[in-house]
Design an enzyme around this catalytic site. Structure first.
Site, PDB file in Angstrom:
ATOM      1  CG  HIS A 413     -12.928 -33.832   3.797  1.00  0.00           C
ATOM      2  ND1 HIS A 413     -11.872 -34.694   3.648  1.00  0.00           N
ATOM      3  CD2 HIS A 413     -12.552 -32.690   3.171  1.00  0.00           C
ATOM      4  CE1 HIS A 413     -10.905 -34.108   2.959  1.00  0.00           C
ATOM      5  NE2 HIS A 413     -11.296 -32.877   2.644  1.00  0.00           N
ATOM      6  CD  GLU A 414     -14.711 -29.800   1.990  1.00  0.00           C
ATOM      7  OE1 GLU A 414     -14.019 -28.826   2.321  1.00  0.00           O
ATOM      8  OE2 GLU A 414     -14.339 -30.617   1.118  1.00  0.00           O
ATOM      9  CG  HIS A 417     -10.603 -28.521   5.033  1.00  0.00           C
ATOM     10  ND1 HIS A 417      -9.274 -28.842   5.209  1.00  0.00           N
ATOM     11  CD2 HIS A 417     -11.034 -29.262   3.983  1.00  0.00           C
ATOM     12  CE1 HIS A 417      -8.934 -29.748   4.295  1.00  0.00           C
ATOM     13  NE2 HIS A 417      -9.981 -30.025   3.548  1.00  0.00           N
ATOM     14  CG  HIS A 420      -6.840 -26.594  10.288  1.00  0.00           C
ATOM     15  ND1 HIS A 420      -6.181 -27.030   9.173  1.00  0.00           N
ATOM     16  CD2 HIS A 420      -5.882 -26.039  11.074  1.00  0.00           C
ATOM     17  CE1 HIS A 420      -4.893 -26.773   9.278  1.00  0.00           C
ATOM     18  NE2 HIS A 420      -4.684 -26.156  10.423  1.00  0.00           N
TER      19      HIS A 420
END
Ligand SMILES: [Zn+2]
Length: 627
Positions: A413-414, A417, A420
């Site tokens: 998940h992190e 980020h 991105h």
């Protein structure tokens, strides 16, 4: 997942589940598992020198006041100077907050963070004239300047457009001063809530059937013990925990009512038709997105009820399914799979390979650097986050990796980020690199969904497969249905006030009860909701952040649609998704989504999520039949 606040207003969603913090018996620190902050500033002294210089530069920024309307060159010069100070302030703030989080008990690190906060406040004060001045220069002249200066248009065009959009909602100087003076008073409900909920509520002690003594059944203990596999125990936990909130129903009601009135006040004076449209204005998000989300979650309730019935069957519950039956795991495995940091990185690379070589190369680069503080340690900040503050360097990540599936999922998940941020920073100038929360969580939840599908596909046993399918379903319950129900509650209580009705604690509980019963199928015999638990609204801090939680649900719906299109190799889907990440904050989130092929005001993305939920349950049904 954790909320971090940065100068560039890059805020991520706070974690949905309370983290239980770092393990006190941590192994000694291995530098390979620590980040290297010297890439930001070589030494703490270098930070101090950069801080002092930036503070001096910020102090001079009001000298540009009154110059913006002179010419395109003057406007560009002023905006450049402000931008440079903001960029360096972000980096200073990033270092200070990362350094503080290494060990939250070290005084010089706390002081450095305070200095960064003060610098950020100074920067705000010294540029507070900027928005009013751009508004007074006006759209026509700004457009004329942009026609004369390609740089002004390419770097600042969107930022200027976003400021000019506020013209109809900006008042005269005297009225703006009154609003600014009132802002502190209007922000108090959150303080009242926090003092009561996190300080003064006398949480009870409780004993469980296995002899466990809970000294204080507070929010963190509740989050842990509500998962109890013994049904009597979890009912006991619910009864004791909600019993104490019930005693404060009136006070929490007065506090939330004041919050709603404050939001209605802002909407009224700023000439928005209602509080929802005021809240969505920052992102230029149409109300239709919010209302479509609520409509589609309601349309998806038969699928949600299918899940609840499955849960009841798998937990072996005779009689009525209760609200306290939501948290225990439906599938337990005797030997839960373990994932080291290296395993998680390898799986992360494999899972995200569907995004193509550019994404993979970036993730490899990130893993090979010392960008993460990854293992739990005494004194270290709990939870997990990605910090994008250093535009010219690279993102940093804080994790508390515990070698379980949740840790693997958090890492993936992190890093969603982080990549991105890398794609965005490589493509966008600093000025348009700050993406909105609405887009940010799509990048990370997509990774979680890809991971979940991957783990189901690669599971070594039927029990493991069922475990992952169960995790995937529970994520949809808590992120989509629960958050949308909260969003619908916020809408309902604001509409009561807009209709001239009053909100007492009792009235808030009645509204909440209606929604809880509807979502959980009380009238259809799916779940029996005990009204004693209808004070749950008192416990949700997000109701003090305005209309905010809906973004958890929209992000998940968007992620479901994107990952489905990418996994099934729909032509162009992958490239459009990557292009959306690269676009950063260069356009409004609804427009970026549209360019990537999704209209968030249409039913399609929400239907994709419902389809995904059914698909997960179809797989469980098929596996269960094999017994
Ligand atoms: Zn996140």
């Amino acid at each position: 997942m954790k909320k971090i606040v940065l100068v560039a207003a890059l805020a991520f969603l706070p974690a949905l589940n309370a983290s239980l913090g770092a393990d006190a018996a941590s192994p000694p620190v291995n530098p390979a598992y620590m980040w290297d902050l010297s890439e930001l500033y070589a030494t703490p002294e270098a930070w101090t020198a950069a801080h002092d210089k930036t503070l001096a530069d910020a102090g001079k920024l009001d000298s540009f006041k009154g110059t913006l309307g002179k010419s395109a060159t003057d406007m560009l010069t002023a905006l450049n100077a402000i931008s440079a100070a903001r960029k360096e302030t972000d980096r200073l703030y990033g270092y200070a907050s990362l350094k503080r989080d290494e060990d939250v008990n070290i005084a010089p690190n706390q002081e450095r963070l305070q200095l960064a906060q003060a610098l950020s406040a100074t920067l705000g004060e010294k540029t507070s004239w900027l928005t009013p001045e751009i508004l007074s220069v006006g759209a026509e002249k700004v457009k004329a300047f942009e026609a004369q200066s390609a740089e002004l248009k390419s770097r600042f065009g969107f930022v200027l457009d976003n400021i000019l959009r506020a013209a109809p909602h900006t008042l005269g100087a005297e009225a703006e001063n009154v609003i600014a003076s009132a802002s502190n008073v209007l922000a108090q409900p959150d303080n009242i809530y926090s003092t009561l909920a996190n300080g003064e509520v006398p949480f009870p002690a409780l004993s469980l059937s296995d002899g466990t003594k809970i000294e204080r059944l507070d929010q963190a203990a509740y989050a842990h013990y509500r998962q109890a596999s013994n049904r009597e125990d979890r009912k006991k936990v619910f009864d004791a925990f909600w019993g104490i909130w019930k005693k404060y129903e009136g006070t929490f009601g007065a506090s939330l009512n004041t919050q709603v009135l404050a939001e209605e006040f802002d909407a009224k004076v700023r000439k928005h038709p209602n509080a929802l449209s005021d809240a969505l204005f920052t992102d230029n998000m149409p109300e239709a997105v919010y209302r479509q989300l609520v409509a589609q979650a309601n349309a998806g309730l038969p699928t949600f009820h299918r899940y609840l019935k499955l849960r009841k069957k798998l937990l072996g519950i005779k009689g009525d399914l209760g609200y306290y039956d939501m948290y225990p795991s439906m599938f337990t495995i005797s030997q839960p799979p373990k994932f080291t940091v290296e395993d998680s990185e390898r799986i992360g690379l494999d899972v995200t390979s569907v995004y193509g070589p550019e994404y993979t190369a970036m993730l490899k680069r990130g893993f090979s650097g010392r960008w993460m503080d990854v293992l739990p340690r005494k004194g270290k900040q709990s939870g997990a986050y990605m910090n994008p503050a250093a535009y010219d360097v690279h993102p940093y990540l804080l994790l508390n990796h515990n070698n379980d599936y949740e840790s693997l999922s958090t890492l993936v998940h992190e890093w969603g980020h982080a990549v991105h941020t890398m794609l965005d920073d490589k493509t966008q100038p600093y000025e348009t690199s700050g993406y909105s929360t609405f887009i940010a969580e799509t990048a990370s939840i997509s990774n979680e969904m890809l991971l979940n599908d991957y783990m189901v596909a690669h599971a070594k046993s039927k029990a493991e497969k069922l475990f992952y399918l169960g995790e995937g379903l529970e994520l949809i319950r808590t992120t989509f249905f629960r958050q949308t129900m909260f969003g619908e509650f916020q809408l309902a209580i604001h509409e009561e006030v807009e209709k001239g009705q009053a909100l007492s604690g009792k009235h808030l509980s009645d509204i909440y009860c209606g929604l809880l019963k509807h979502y959980y199928g009380d009238d259809k015999g799916v779940t029996k909701i005990d009204p004693a638990y209808c004070v749950e609204w008192e416990f949700i801090p997000h109701f003090y952040y305005g209309f905010y939680v809906y973004q958890y649900a929209t992000s998940m719906a968007g992620a479901a649609a994107f990952t489905n299109a990418i996994e099934t190799k729909k032509p162009g889907a992958r490239d459009r998704f990557i292009a959306m990440l690269k676009a950063g904050g260069s356009d409004y989130p609804i427009e970026l989504y549209k360019k990537a092929g999704l209209d968030m005001a249409s039913p399609a993305p929400y239907q994709a999520l419902i389809k995904r939920m059914n698909h997960l349950m179809d797989q469980i049904d098929a596996l269960e039949k094999q017994k």
